[in-house]
Design an enzyme around this catalytic site. Structure first.
Site, PDB file in Angstrom:
ATOM      1  N   CYS A 217      15.372 -15.197  -0.230  1.00 47.47           N
ATOM      2  CA  CYS A 217      15.390 -16.147  -1.345  1.00 47.47           C
ATOM      3  C   CYS A 217      14.717 -17.459  -0.921  1.00 47.47           C
ATOM      4  O   CYS A 217      14.488 -17.696   0.260  1.00 47.47           O
ATOM      5  CB  CYS A 217      16.816 -16.440  -1.740  1.00 47.47           C
ATOM      6  SG  CYS A 217      17.775 -14.953  -2.011  1.00 47.47           S
TER       7      CYS A 217
ATOM      8  N   LYS B 104      -0.512  -4.536  -8.206  1.00 46.94           N
ATOM      9  CA  LYS B 104       0.631  -4.406  -7.290  1.00 46.94           C
ATOM     10  C   LYS B 104       1.568  -3.298  -7.747  1.00 46.94           C
ATOM     11  O   LYS B 104       2.101  -2.547  -6.954  1.00 46.94           O
ATOM     12  CB  LYS B 104       1.376  -5.745  -7.200  1.00 46.94           C
ATOM     13  CG  LYS B 104       2.566  -5.733  -6.253  1.00 46.94           C
ATOM     14  CD  LYS B 104       2.112  -5.562  -4.813  1.00 46.94           C
ATOM     15  CE  LYS B 104       3.252  -5.395  -3.833  1.00 46.94           C
ATOM     16  NZ  LYS B 104       2.813  -4.718  -2.594  1.00 46.94           N
TER      17      LYS B 104
ATOM     18  N   ARG C  21       9.212 -16.313  -3.052  1.00 49.39           N
ATOM     19  CA  ARG C  21      10.259 -15.702  -2.231  1.00 49.39           C
ATOM     20  C   ARG C  21      11.271 -14.906  -3.052  1.00 49.39           C
ATOM     21  O   ARG C  21      12.160 -14.260  -2.517  1.00 49.39           O
ATOM     22  CB  ARG C  21      10.990 -16.772  -1.414  1.00 49.39           C
ATOM     23  CG  ARG C  21      10.092 -17.452  -0.389  1.00 49.39           C
ATOM     24  CD  ARG C  21      10.848 -18.522   0.359  1.00 49.39           C
ATOM     25  NE  ARG C  21      11.840 -17.972   1.250  1.00 49.39           N
ATOM     26  CZ  ARG C  21      11.652 -17.710   2.531  1.00 49.39           C
ATOM     27  NH1 ARG C  21      10.486 -17.972   3.090  1.00 49.39           N
ATOM     28  NH2 ARG C  21      12.613 -17.199   3.259  1.00 49.39           N
TER      29      ARG C  21
ATOM     30  N   GLU D 289      -1.995   6.216   6.442  1.00 45.82           N
ATOM     31  CA  GLU D 289      -1.736   4.832   6.007  1.00 45.82           C
ATOM     32  C   GLU D 289      -2.817   3.888   6.549  1.00 45.82           C
ATOM     33  O   GLU D 289      -3.271   2.984   5.842  1.00 45.82           O
ATOM     34  CB  GLU D 289      -0.333   4.414   6.470  1.00 45.82           C
ATOM     35  CG  GLU D 289       0.055   2.966   6.213  1.00 45.82           C
ATOM     36  CD  GLU D 289       0.059   2.559   4.742  1.00 45.82           C
ATOM     37  OE1 GLU D 289      -0.145   3.395   3.855  1.00 45.82           O
ATOM     38  OE2 GLU D 289       0.242   1.350   4.488  1.00 45.82           O
TER      39      GLU D 289
ATOM     40  N   HIS E 187     -11.006  22.558  11.716  1.00 47.87           N
ATOM     41  CA  HIS E 187     -11.097  23.393  10.517  1.00 47.87           C
ATOM     42  C   HIS E 187     -12.033  22.786   9.478  1.00 47.87           C
ATOM     43  O   HIS E 187     -12.010  23.188   8.322  1.00 47.87           O
ATOM     44  CB  HIS E 187      -9.701  23.627   9.929  1.00 47.87           C
ATOM     45  CG  HIS E 187      -8.779  24.321  10.881  1.00 47.87           C
ATOM     46  ND1 HIS E 187      -8.875  25.672  11.165  1.00 47.87           N
ATOM     47  CD2 HIS E 187      -7.777  23.848  11.674  1.00 47.87           C
ATOM     48  CE1 HIS E 187      -7.959  26.001  12.057  1.00 47.87           C
ATOM     49  NE2 HIS E 187      -7.281  24.900  12.398  1.00 47.87           N
TER      50      HIS E 187
ATOM     51  N   TRP F  12      16.039 -13.495  -4.585  1.00 49.70           N
ATOM     52  CA  TRP F  12      15.579 -12.126  -4.436  1.00 49.70           C
ATOM     53  C   TRP F  12      16.839 -11.338  -4.134  1.00 49.70           C
ATOM     54  O   TRP F  12      17.443 -11.475  -3.081  1.00 49.70           O
ATOM     55  CB  TRP F  12      14.574 -12.038  -3.291  1.00 49.70           C
ATOM     56  CG  TRP F  12      14.022 -10.671  -3.162  1.00 49.70           C
ATOM     57  CD1 TRP F  12      13.106 -10.082  -3.980  1.00 49.70           C
ATOM     58  CD2 TRP F  12      14.374  -9.704  -2.189  1.00 49.70           C
ATOM     59  NE1 TRP F  12      12.881  -8.808  -3.564  1.00 49.70           N
ATOM     60  CE2 TRP F  12      13.630  -8.546  -2.481  1.00 49.70           C
ATOM     61  CE3 TRP F  12      15.244  -9.695  -1.108  1.00 49.70           C
ATOM     62  CZ2 TRP F  12      13.742  -7.393  -1.726  1.00 49.70           C
ATOM     63  CZ3 TRP F  12      15.346  -8.557  -0.355  1.00 49.70           C
ATOM     64  CH2 TRP F  12      14.591  -7.416  -0.660  1.00 49.70           C
TER      65      TRP F  12
ATOM     66  N   GLY G 161      19.884 -14.530   2.581  1.00 51.88           N
ATOM     67  CA  GLY G 161      20.298 -13.638   3.662  1.00 51.88           C
ATOM     68  C   GLY G 161      21.320 -12.623   3.198  1.00 51.88           C
ATOM     69  O   GLY G 161      21.503 -12.411   1.997  1.00 51.88           O
TER      70      GLY G 161
ATOM     71  N   LYS H 108      -5.162   1.603   4.040  1.00 58.06           N
ATOM     72  CA  LYS H 108      -5.258   0.138   4.115  1.00 58.06           C
ATOM     73  C   LYS H 108      -6.723  -0.287   4.116  1.00 58.06           C
ATOM     74  O   LYS H 108      -7.113  -1.223   3.437  1.00 58.06           O
ATOM     75  CB  LYS H 108      -4.563  -0.408   5.379  1.00 58.06           C
ATOM     76  CG  LYS H 108      -3.061  -0.387   5.369  1.00 58.06           C
ATOM     77  CD  LYS H 108      -2.396  -1.393   4.448  1.00 58.06           C
ATOM     78  CE  LYS H 108      -2.156  -0.869   3.083  1.00 58.06           C
ATOM     79  NZ  LYS H 108      -0.958  -0.151   2.754  1.00 58.06           N
TER      80      LYS H 108
HETATM   81  O1  M6R Z   1       5.818   0.081  -5.870  1.00 59.90           O
HETATM   82  P1  M6R Z   1       5.585   1.415  -5.245  1.00 59.90           P
HETATM   83  O2  M6R Z   1       6.036   1.493  -3.839  1.00 59.90           O
HETATM   84  O3  M6R Z   1       6.153   2.546  -6.067  1.00 59.90           O
HETATM   85  O4  M6R Z   1       4.019   1.611  -5.244  1.00 59.90           O
HETATM   86  C1  M6R Z   1       3.457   2.819  -4.827  1.00 59.90           C
HETATM   87  C2  M6R Z   1       1.977   2.663  -4.583  1.00 59.90           C
HETATM   88  O5  M6R Z   1       1.328   2.297  -5.753  1.00 59.90           O
HETATM   89  C3  M6R Z   1       1.696   1.630  -3.478  1.00 59.90           C
HETATM   90  O6  M6R Z   1       2.320   1.956  -2.277  1.00 59.90           O
HETATM   91  C4  M6R Z   1       0.184   1.516  -3.251  1.00 59.90           C
HETATM   92  O7  M6R Z   1      -0.298   2.677  -2.668  1.00 59.90           O
HETATM   93  C5  M6R Z   1      -0.105   0.283  -2.385  1.00 59.90           C
HETATM   94  N1  M6R Z   1      -1.148  -0.489  -2.977  1.00 59.90           N
HETATM   95  C6  M6R Z   1      -0.509   0.646  -1.012  1.00 59.90           C
HETATM   96  O8  M6R Z   1      -0.861  -0.445  -0.236  1.00 59.90           O
END
Ligand code: M6R
Length: 629
Positions: free
Chosen positions: A2, A624, A39, A498, A521, A87, A114, A502
């Site tokens: 928070c 997001k 936050r 992953e 393969h 939060w 916290g 990224k």
């Molecule tokens: O909010 P979520 O964890 O459900 O989102 C899932 C994916 O859309 C999310 O992880 C996406 O792949 C990210 N942009 C990865 O960095």
């Protein structure tokens, strides 16, 4: 995670136009909350001390809702105030759960950042004394405890009451309190949660970070662990929890306001990468007892039903799905329950086999991903039990699931997920260990050992972060590459996926992750002279180590001209001769390795994207939270 602000100013200077200490507490607090809103967006609230009373306003939702409430129901002018942007961890994002929380007949107001681990037992104790509670929060328990101390052993001294209360609290907390009897005083306590004092002229400030007061002063004091600070307009006094004098660390803030919000980092993504020790630590907090037994109170599914589970399906998308892949290895290893991981958008369109003995575990940072939500709904309709691993309290997926295990990573602002990933893996490990404990699959001593190893992870992530400069140099030197490949085996495989994701997301670079054994393969045909290949190498320790197999994979790609960039465990000297570049992570048990090996790949992607001049927080074409199917 928070946001917290506190303010005290001096009365006589308020009238002097432009003079120091001449602010209304509410203005300062709201300004600070605007800067700290990143936050937490679940609710916001303020308290001021005026005319011998404490007055509060609080509202669920974004800060704008509180501001509208204050326009409807203004607060009196004041020189003492505190403010909070929440939060949520304990209790959903409602008006009642918003901070401040009151105690001592409404004369004491408290805000908190916290998690208080022992709040349940303290609540019982206070209830036995006749205290009633209006919210589901751990914070209200802390407020009641401070109130109880204030009327009792502290003899009406708010600083003393905070010291005595802090001695009783376990967990992570920054607490701020004001009392109607002591205008011109804000007292705060800190353990494992940030707190900074801002030093003004005839006024002083508190903030969870410097952005809470950066518009007013750049002189700041960072509090140490287990310290209490009392601010008045002209003084700040620091003690430990037992009242013994203590010292903070004074510094001058050199950041501008925008970078202050990012903790001085160039982007939220960088900040969030550096938040990871805390994200893992906080996700572990309060989930086991002193004997090393898992206590997952939130998991409100009848243990008898959990014992009947004969299949687990993990549903998620993107990074969250890779966390699910890591979880599969751990859950199958500890629980011996067959575990499938499926992309949520694929799941319900293939007539999956699901029944009442299937446990569906969804993983989502936002809790709003439409694909995951629809898959969870479908699974419930088919009679499965559903557990959500989620970072956003009160969001739709946990609301629609039978149970939830919240990750405590704090709000993730950057589109590219980093700290949520590590927190999701941590939570999935806890779930796996809990099921194993319930079903008696592994000995309690083993569970205790794994928890102890998990407890060491935050410090090890910090070591990775502290040693990353050569990796950053490497990333900068590679900014003109056209393609990077990633290889891993076992739990290193989702890490490779992953790492590639990224790089695609934020550097717009072709990147692919492969299971290293799959190379021969097909994918090995991609290898050409100079092709960079990251290889996540498992530990050479242990009976079933895949180390030699992965070293063979490195040799295969090298023989075809690849440039091998290796992530390996400290002490693994054998890989050196096969690698152009090696980044070592601290030793840790093989199943927990992803919590360390992912971090260098995140740093690499962020640095390379920044070197290309891209906005890593808001990459093109991405949102997001993906709330459409
Ligand atoms: O909010 P979520 O964890 O459900 O989102 C899932 C994916 O859309 C999310 O992880 C996406 O792949 C990210 N942009 C990865 O960095």
């Amino acid at each position: 995670m928070c946001g917290i602000v506190g303010y005290v100013g001096r009365a006589q200077e308020r009238s002097a136009a432009g003079g120091n200490g001449a602010h209304d507490a509410l203005d300062v607090v709201i300004e600070g909350l605007r800067r700290l809103e990143y936050r937490g967006y679940d609710s916001a609230g303020v308290a001021v001390v005026a005319d011998g009373a404490v007055e509060t306003r609080k509202k669920a939702g974004k800060l704008g809702n509180l501001v509208a409430e204050l326009e409807q129901r203004p607060l009196p002018e004041s020189l003492t105030g505190i403010g909070h942007t929440r939060w949520a961890t304990h209790g959903g994002p409602t008006d009642a759960n918003a901070h401040p929380h009151l105690a001592d007949n409404g004369r004491l107001a408290v805000i908190h950042n916290g998690i208080i681990e022992n709040y349940a037992e303290l609540k019982q104790e206070l209830r036995a004394k006749g205290v009633t509670f209006a919210s589901e929060t751990d914070t209200e328990v802390a407020a009641a405890l401070i109130g109880d101390m204030y009327r009792g052993a502290a003899g009406g001294d708010i600083t003393k009451a905070m010291q005595l209360a802090a001695q009783r609290l376990d967990g992570a907390f920054t607490l701020l309190a004001v009392h109607a009897d002591q205008p011109g005083v804000v007292v705060a306590a800190r353990r494992n949660s940030p707190l900074v004092v801002g030093l003004g002229d005839g006024e002083n400030f508190l903030g969870s970070d410097v952005s809470g007061f950066i518009d007013h002063t750049r002189r700041a004091v960072e509090l140490g662990q287990d310290q209490i600070v009392t601010i008045t307009p002209d003084s700040f006094v620091i003690t430990d929890f037992y009242g013994r004098p203590a010292q903070g660390k004074e510094f001058e803030v050199s950041w501008d306001a925008a970078s202050a919000e990012k903790g001085g980092f160039p982007s939220f993504m960088e900040k969030e990468i550096h938040d990871q020790p805390a994200a893992v630590h906080d996700t572990l907090l309060g989930r086991s007892d002193a004997q090393g037994r898992l206590i997952l109170d939130e998991l409100r599914i009848d243990p008898a039903e959990l014992k009947q589970v004969n299949k687990i399906i993990v549903l998620a998308c993107g990074t969250a799905a890779y966390a699910g892949l890591v979880a599969k290895y751990a859950i199958e290893n500890w629980c011996r329950i067959p575990t499938e991981v499926e992309l949520a958008h694929e799941f319900r369109y293939r007539d999956p086999i699901v029944d009442k003995n299937t446990l569906v575990v969804s993983i989502s940072q936002s809790g709003e991903t439409m694909d995951t939500l629809m898959a969870v709904r479908y699974a419930r309709e088919q009679g499965a039990k559903t557990v959500s691993i989620c970072n956003t309290n009160g969001s739709t997926i946990p609301r629609e699931s039978d149970a939830v295990l919240y990750t405590h990573a704090g709000p993730e602002i950057a589109v590219a997920s980093t700290k949520a990933f590590l927190a999701q893996i941590t939570a999935a490990y806890l779930l796996g260990l809990y099921l194993a404990q319930l079903r008696g699959n592994i000995f309690s001593g083993q569970i205790k050992d794994v928890l102890a190893d998990l407890g060491k992870i935050p410090e090890k992530i910090q070591q990775v972060l502290d040693n990353a400069e050569p990796l950053r140099e490497l990333a900068r030197s590679m900014k003109d590459e056209k393609s990077v490949l990633f290889l891993g085996r076992n739990v290193g495989y989702p890490v490779a996926l992953e790492g590639a994701l990224k790089l695609k997301e934020i550097a717009y670079l072709h990147a692919e992750g492969f299971a290293a054994g799959e190379l021969k393969h097909g994918p090995i045909a991609l290898i050409d002279e100079g092709q960079p290949v990251f290889v996540v190498v498992p530990s050479p320790r242990g009976r079933d180590s895949l180390h030699s197999k992965v070293v063979s994979n490195i040799q295969e790609v090298r023989a075809r001209g690849a440039r091998t960039l290796v992530i390996a465990e400290e002490g693994d000297e054998a890989v050196r001769e096969y690698a152009e570049y090696v980044f070592y992570v601290p030793e840790t048990p093989p199943l927990l390795m992803p919590l360390l090996t992912t971090v260098p790949l995140q740093i690499f992607a962020a640095e390379l994207a920044q070197a290309k001049g891209f906005d890593v927080d808001q990459p093109r074409n991405l949102a997001k939270s993906v709330t459409v199917e």
